[in-house]
Design a protein around this motif. Sequence first.
Motif, mmCIF file in Angstrom:
data_model
loop_
_atom_site.group_PDB
_atom_site.id
_atom_site.type_symbol
_atom_site.label_atom_id
_atom_site.label_comp_id
_atom_site.label_asym_id
_atom_site.label_seq_id
_atom_site.Cartn_x
_atom_site.Cartn_y
_atom_site.Cartn_z
ATOM 1 N N VAL A 1 0.801 -1.235 0.000
ATOM 2 C CA VAL A 1 0.000 0.000 0.000
ATOM 3 C C VAL A 1 0.829 1.279 0.000
ATOM 4 O O VAL A 1 0.271 2.373 -0.030
ATOM 5 N N GLY A 2 2.158 1.159 0.016
ATOM 6 C CA GLY A 2 2.993 2.354 0.082
ATOM 7 C C GLY A 2 2.770 3.304 -1.075
ATOM 8 O O GLY A 2 2.637 4.522 -0.893
ATOM 9 N N ALA A 3 2.713 2.774 -2.279
ATOM 10 C CA ALA A 3 2.524 3.623 -3.460
ATOM 11 C C ALA A 3 1.145 4.273 -3.452
ATOM 12 O O ALA A 3 0.988 5.435 -3.865
ATOM 13 N N THR A 4 0.135 3.562 -2.964
ATOM 14 C CA THR A 4 -1.218 4.116 -2.894
ATOM 15 C C THR A 4 -1.273 5.287 -1.926
ATOM 16 O O THR A 4 -1.894 6.321 -2.203
ATOM 17 N N ILE A 5 -0.598 5.149 -0.787
ATOM 18 C CA ILE A 5 -0.552 6.232 0.200
ATOM 19 C C ILE A 5 0.182 7.436 -0.376
ATOM 20 O O ILE A 5 -0.273 8.577 -0.263
ATOM 21 N N ALA A 6 1.325 7.188 -1.006
ATOM 22 C CA ALA A 6 2.107 8.286 -1.571
ATOM 23 C C ALA A 6 1.331 9.020 -2.656
ATOM 24 O O ALA A 6 1.382 10.258 -2.754
ATOM 25 N N SER A 7 0.607 8.283 -3.483
ATOM 26 C CA SER A 7 -0.175 8.907 -4.547
ATOM 27 C C SER A 7 -1.293 9.774 -3.977
ATOM 28 O O SER A 7 -1.531 10.899 -4.448
ATOM 29 N N ALA A 8 -1.964 9.267 -2.950
ATOM 30 C CA ALA A 8 -3.042 10.041 -2.327
ATOM 31 C C ALA A 8 -2.496 11.309 -1.691
ATOM 32 O O ALA A 8 -3.105 12.384 -1.770
ATOM 33 N N ASP A 9 -1.326 11.196 -1.077
ATOM 34 C CA ASP A 9 -0.736 12.380 -0.449
ATOM 35 C C ASP A 9 -0.294 13.398 -1.494
ATOM 36 O O ASP A 9 -0.470 14.605 -1.313
ATOM 37 N N ALA A 10 0.276 12.920 -2.598
ATOM 38 C CA ALA A 10 0.721 13.834 -3.654
ATOM 39 C C ALA A 10 -0.462 14.619 -4.215
ATOM 40 O O ALA A 10 -0.368 15.833 -4.446
ATOM 41 N N SER A 11 -1.594 13.953 -4.417
ATOM 42 C CA SER A 11 -2.776 14.631 -4.946
ATOM 43 C C SER A 11 -3.306 15.666 -3.959
ATOM 44 O O SER A 11 -3.631 16.797 -4.331
ATOM 45 N N ALA A 12 -3.385 15.271 -2.689
ATOM 46 C CA ALA A 12 -3.898 16.189 -1.676
ATOM 47 C C ALA A 12 -2.963 17.377 -1.488
ATOM 48 O O ALA A 12 -3.406 18.525 -1.359
ATOM 49 N N THR A 13 -1.664 17.112 -1.492
ATOM 50 C CA THR A 13 -0.683 18.189 -1.312
ATOM 51 C C THR A 13 -0.740 19.169 -2.469
ATOM 52 O O THR A 13 -0.695 20.398 -2.272
ATOM 53 N N ALA A 14 -0.851 18.662 -3.686
ATOM 54 C CA ALA A 14 -0.938 19.546 -4.850
ATOM 55 C C ALA A 14 -2.172 20.435 -4.782
ATOM 56 O O ALA A 14 -2.113 21.639 -5.081
ATOM 57 N N ALA A 15 -3.290 19.861 -4.357
ATOM 58 C CA ALA A 15 -4.519 20.649 -4.250
ATOM 59 C C ALA A 15 -4.400 21.723 -3.178
ATOM 60 O O ALA A 15 -4.867 22.857 -3.353
ATOM 61 N N GLN A 16 -3.753 21.392 -2.061
ATOM 62 C CA GLN A 16 -3.600 22.373 -0.981
ATOM 63 C C GLN A 16 -2.651 23.494 -1.385
ATOM 64 O O GLN A 16 -2.877 24.661 -1.060
ATOM 65 N N LYS A 17 -1.615 23.148 -2.106
ATOM 66 C CA LYS A 17 -0.691 24.192 -2.581
ATOM 67 C C LYS A 17 -1.374 25.099 -3.596
ATOM 68 O O LYS A 17 -1.178 26.317 -3.595
ATOM 69 N N ALA A 18 -2.188 24.504 -4.468
ATOM 70 C CA ALA A 18 -2.895 25.304 -5.471
ATOM 71 C C ALA A 18 -3.896 26.246 -4.821
ATOM 72 O O ALA A 18 -4.114 27.374 -5.295
ATOM 73 N N ALA A 19 -4.507 25.809 -3.722
ATOM 74 C CA ALA A 19 -5.470 26.665 -3.020
ATOM 75 C C ALA A 19 -4.788 27.855 -2.379
ATOM 76 O O ALA A 19 -5.408 28.911 -2.196
ATOM 77 N N ASN A 20 -3.505 27.684 -2.008
ATOM 78 C CA ASN A 20 -2.696 28.784 -1.478
ATOM 79 C C ASN A 20 -3.399 29.502 -0.326
ATOM 80 O O ASN A 20 -3.484 30.726 -0.286
ATOM 81 N N VAL A 21 -3.933 28.729 0.613
ATOM 82 C CA VAL A 21 -4.599 29.315 1.780
ATOM 83 C C VAL A 21 -3.543 29.888 2.703
ATOM 84 O O VAL A 21 -2.622 29.186 3.113
ATOM 85 N N PRO A 22 -3.628 31.177 3.028
ATOM 86 C CA PRO A 22 -2.589 31.787 3.867
ATOM 87 C C PRO A 22 -2.606 31.219 5.282
ATOM 88 O O PRO A 22 -3.646 30.848 5.813
ATOM 89 N N ASN A 23 -1.420 31.143 5.883
ATOM 90 C CA ASN A 23 -1.258 30.745 7.281
ATOM 91 C C ASN A 23 -1.789 29.349 7.581
ATOM 92 O O ASN A 23 -2.250 29.068 8.682
ATOM 93 N N VAL A 24 -1.755 28.461 6.596
ATOM 94 C CA VAL A 24 -2.172 27.081 6.814
ATOM 95 C C VAL A 24 -1.044 26.164 6.349
ATOM 96 O O VAL A 24 -0.576 26.274 5.221
ATOM 97 N N ASN A 25 -0.620 25.287 7.224
ATOM 98 C CA ASN A 25 0.420 24.331 6.851
ATOM 99 C C ASN A 25 -0.133 23.279 5.895
ATOM 100 O O ASN A 25 -1.300 22.904 5.974
ATOM 101 N N ILE A 26 0.725 22.788 5.021
ATOM 102 C CA ILE A 26 0.339 21.707 4.126
ATOM 103 C C ILE A 26 0.191 20.424 4.939
ATOM 104 O O ILE A 26 1.134 19.966 5.590
ATOM 105 N N ALA A 27 -0.998 19.844 4.917
ATOM 106 C CA ALA A 27 -1.279 18.654 5.721
ATOM 107 C C ALA A 27 -1.169 17.368 4.920
ATOM 108 O O ALA A 27 -1.065 16.284 5.489
#
Length: 718
Positions: free
Chosen positions: A128-154
């Motif tokens: 399941v390692g690759a599945t976890i990494a893929s899910a995190d990459a997608s979520a991280t990209a979306a959070q960076k694109a949202a560019n919400v100020p003062n919020v850490n990338i989760a």
Amino acid sequence: MKVQTGVLERCLKGLGLSLALVAASATMVACGGGGSDSNAVSVPNGPIFQVGTAAYDSNLPPEPSLPSDTQVCATLEASNNLVSRPDGSLPPEADPSAKPVATATANPDQARIQAALDACGASVDAEVGATIASADASATAAQKAANVPNVNIAGVSGEELAKPQYKASKFAVRLVVNSTGLGNGFITGPLVLPSGVTLWIDKGVTLYATRDVMAYSPNKAGPYCGNTMVPNGSTLKAGSSSNCAALITGTNVVNSGVVGDGRIDSRAYAELVSHDVKYPLMRVDMTCSNTYASYNQATEAQAADGTPCDNGGTVVDSKSGARNMTWWDLAWLGNMVQNGATGTASQSNFRMMVFNYAKNLTLYRITLNNSANFHVVPSGVDGMTVWGVKVQTPSLAAFANPAGNGNPLYTGQTFNATNVKNTDAFDPGSSSKAISGKLSTGSTTTSAGSISFDGYLKNFVFAYNYVSTGDDDIAFKGSNNPTPAGSGLFAVDGNRDVRSDRKWGMIVAHNHIYWGHGISVGSETNAGVTNVQVYDNAFDGSEEGLRIKTDYARGGEVSNINYTNICIRNVSMNALLFTPYYSTKAVPVSGGVATPLYPNFHDITLNNVKIMGSAGVTLQGFAANTGGYGEPGHPLTMSLTNVVTDTPNGITLTSSDANLTIRGVNLPIFPSPANNVVVNGTATQAVDLNNAVDCSQAFVDFPAIGQSNLFGSTWASQ
């Protein structure tokens, strides 16, 4: 929906109710514990809530479960050479105190347990390692694109990762009793818990910590474990638990846990040993066996007798026949004796469990005994559940030290709940920063892909536990601050990213607290703690009850802490302690200038709290210009509703700098212009105690764990 070991079904059957009806209509159902004919049912905000009997609570996520046999990666049997005594200890011949001690005797099981954990971790990662990494990459990209100020990338949330597709088909390493004999013990040094792996300690099994101090301090150049202080100016670092590897460590992990009906015993009561005769150890006569300066030479040397010790002892004495100190000897010496004299000492003792950066971490049904320092320290965890866990320190095994002869502490005192220092049971808190890192897949391996952690403590549930220890039973620590500067966010916030399977993100409910310092926030609050729900908890014979405590060396904002339906009986000190003057630690200095950290407690609520017996109550805010720094005051802002005692004349109240709103209170809370106490409402002894909370079923004996109770009560059956 959660069902606690069949209690709810039995209760509802007797009442003519169904699970479906309760699930649709009630937040909690409480069943009276008075016998099979009990028919008491109550709900929150109803006429009277009966503490200690709730069997169903839809505020909580589902109860965890043990792995199935098909989910086990490996099963390890105990050696027949290790058989626990009835008191929970190992007999002296199990790992003798010969000098030096043989590694195979002092630490026989670490290598094989770690090998099984590593193999399971590798298998989990492959599945399941690759599945976890893929899910995190997608979520991280979306959070960076949202560019919400003062919020850490989760990154990907723990709630998402709890779904089946992120869990391996086999994920547990199970420790079991020997199938052909009596062996039921394992002795181990520090273990690394890989991501996705559960350590399952089966019923009847005890995982013992090795007494070999070098297992926790493997580097010859230090830092060194098993000391209290070093000379001023030394480059060695002493008096810190960070010198020692924890017994179980999990860093950058997802869906890991420690579960089972067995026990973990850190054996802090037992004499330290070393497999290297040159490693410096302190003795109960305050001499030491060697110095670190000699030990650290290219060819290990033995310091001459009379050489000053550099580990907290007096002088080297190679002829001393005194026994080596125990971990708890070091804790008492460092914290209570040397620290009082110099202000610089402490103990370098290992912790039982340390978890840094995790998503979905579970402790379930396990019993924890006799930690040398804090028992469980989780930092920066999104989704931690502690459910049905028992902590008893000291346990009866603490009286089994063969060299102790009934007086095991080096001072001659018998071990008791007041002299096993810094044995906090649970200290959940934030991490210092957000990170993106590879998952730990074994003791020396990591995943190919990275995953993000925002560093906050989120979605923490502490439910149905039994805790008796020598320090804080549970303490939320807001010391580390992962929040971007100037954001105004709290490090520990129960409203952050609350999952859909629970009502709140920070819950302490349905617990039984015995000896210890109770349920606390602090001492470290400088990064902020807010939105914590504490309800349906019983304190029986504890030293302290409910506490928020800090000082202007570690202070910060604490708000929206809500205590509801609490029973407190026979505390030895304070039933309630809210103070910004908890210690006299030195104020931080930056650029040569003192920079105090000001405590600020506000929006604190207590509803339906009953105190039984005499007790102290401290309600203090932070006075203006405390310490002469010219800062404004921060009064304690608190409301108390139906907070009562059955012994009004037995309450000793200390109050200052507080704005209190009271209703249905018979504590001696009165306005005091001299102490800057403002009271909205009137305290009166005419309050009807029955309007607060029902404590008739709140107090139960500590559940039996195969040992006798140390402090006099009758043990109930499990």
